[in-house]
Design a protein around this motif. Structure first.
Motif, PDB file in Angstrom:
ATOM      1  N   THR A 141       0.833  -1.200   0.000  1.00 48.28           N
ATOM      2  CA  THR A 141       0.000   0.000   0.000  1.00 48.28           C
ATOM      3  C   THR A 141       0.867   1.250   0.000  1.00 48.28           C
ATOM      4  N   ALA A 142       2.005   1.185   0.677  1.00 50.65           N
ATOM      5  CA  ALA A 142       2.939   2.311   0.702  1.00 50.65           C
ATOM      6  C   ALA A 142       3.478   2.608  -0.697  1.00 50.65           C
ATOM      7  N   VAL A 143       3.702   1.563  -1.492  1.00 51.86           N
ATOM      8  CA  VAL A 143       4.157   1.760  -2.868  1.00 51.86           C
ATOM      9  C   VAL A 143       3.089   2.489  -3.674  1.00 51.86           C
ATOM     10  N   LEU A 144       1.837   2.068  -3.519  1.00 45.67           N
ATOM     11  CA  LEU A 144       0.748   2.762  -4.202  1.00 45.67           C
ATOM     12  C   LEU A 144       0.657   4.207  -3.726  1.00 45.67           C
ATOM     13  N   ASN A 145       0.827   4.425  -2.429  1.00 47.19           N
ATOM     14  CA  ASN A 145       0.750   5.785  -1.897  1.00 47.19           C
ATOM     15  C   ASN A 145       1.845   6.676  -2.482  1.00 47.19           C
ATOM     16  N   LEU A 146       3.042   6.131  -2.674  1.00 51.82           N
ATOM     17  CA  LEU A 146       4.123   6.886  -3.305  1.00 51.82           C
ATOM     18  C   LEU A 146       3.752   7.266  -4.733  1.00 51.82           C
ATOM     19  N   ASN A 147       3.146   6.317  -5.437  1.00 50.43           N
ATOM     20  CA  ASN A 147       2.676   6.584  -6.795  1.00 50.43           C
ATOM     21  C   ASN A 147       1.668   7.735  -6.798  1.00 50.43           C
ATOM     22  N   ASN A 148       0.758   7.697  -5.820  1.00 48.88           N
ATOM     23  CA  ASN A 148      -0.272   8.735  -5.741  1.00 48.88           C
ATOM     24  C   ASN A 148       0.283  10.074  -5.251  1.00 48.88           C
TER      25      ASN A 148
END
Length: 307
Positions: free
Chosen positions: A191-198
């Motif tokens: 989820t942290a990876v997705l958050n970085l993307n966002n």
């Protein structure tokens, strides 16, 4: 040859190691309990990779259709938006990938059937169908959940809990609470990876009406949310290593903590970053830390087993 290169680009190969991290952890835990099956592991990997590629294809098409993939976007160029692959071609690619994903999933369930009750077999069939549906509807359709702030929850569930706990049960040992701890870590870091993307794309997402959690919270508050994901994941990871090393008398398992130490420096960089584009390299770092932590964890817990 160029067309093949474009399709490989659309697969987003750098996302694949993260997608199999839960499979590696769950399979490692199964091997610890002498439940290893090479065919189950291989088909679980193939199934997960096909789901991830399907999600990437669908994301490429859906974001292009909705206009969030445009010239203002900071991340890597997407194939449909750039005109390298047409929308019609990508639709065909999505259909083919969906069929392959279901074939791999069906084979995985068939191979694992000897370890499952009839009810669980039907459950996994439904789970496979829901994975395909979730991969497609992340950005495609009027009710695409990625545009309404539910992407984080779905990544946590599918990359963490479903992946790790799901594959563990396929080996025939049912549910074990101890497996839940590393599963939560994999889910949080994914989820942290997705958050970085966002975080990287939040300005363009806001203009495109892609209401991610970062858009809702704002850039600075989303950094604290990111810190929460990373630190909570670290906490569960430490507890997992501590408990399993104690139960198996395997102090060497603490080696699995080494890659995650660099997450502290990662957080420092995130909080010091004011330009969203500077966050792009951090996606790969967190994804690879999650992957290598999972690999080391799965290998080391099986080096020394309790009698």
């Amino acid at each position: 040859m160029l067309k093949i290169k474009y399709w490989i680009d659309a697969m987003r190969l750098r996302t694949l190691p993260l997608s199999v991290s839960g499979i590696i952890v769950g399979s490692g835990m199964a091997a610890l309990l002498d439940k290893w099956d090479t065919l189950i592991f291989l088909f679980a990997i193939l199934t997960t990779i096909s789901f991830q590629i399907l999600s990437n294809f669908s994301n490429d098409l859906g974001d292009s259709q909705k206009g969030s993939d445009n010239n203002n976007r900071i991340g890597p160029k997407r194939t449909v938006q750039a005109g390298l692959i047409s929308g019609k071609e990508m639709q065909i690619g999505i259909i083919i990938c969906s069929i392959l994903a279901l074939l791999f999933a069906g084979s995985l369930i068939y191979i694992s059937a000897k370890n499952l009750s009839e009810e669980l077999i039907y459950f996994y069939v439904g789970l496979a169908l829901s994975c395909v549906l979730s991969a497609i509807t992340y950005t495609i359709g009027k009710r695409a959940y990625g545009y309404h702030g539910f992407g984080d929850l779905m990544v946590f569930l599918f990359f963490g809990l479903v992946s790790t706990l799901g594959v563990f049960s396929l080996y025939g040992d049912g549910f074990q609470w101890l497996v839940l701890l590393p599963a939560i870590t994999v889910g949080l870091w994914s989820t942290a990876v997705l958050n970085l993307n966002n975080l990287r794309d939040h300005e363009n997402d806001k203009l495109s009406k892609k209401n991610t959690l970062v858009v809702s919270m704002g850039f600075e508050k989303a950094k604290y949310y990111h810190g929460f994901l990373i630190i909570l994941g670290l906490s569960f990871w430490f507890v997992s290593v501590l408990l399993i090393s104690a139960l198996t008398y395997n102090i060497l398992l603490f080696v699995a903590l080494i890659p995650s130490i660099s997450l502290i420096f990662h957080l420092k960089r995130v909080f010091q970053t004011s330009e969203p584009k500077d966050l792009d390299p951090e996606l790969k770092k967190v994804a690879l830390i999650t992957f290598f932590s999972s690999v080391i964890f799965a290998l080391v817990i099986n080096l020394i087993k309790p009698n």
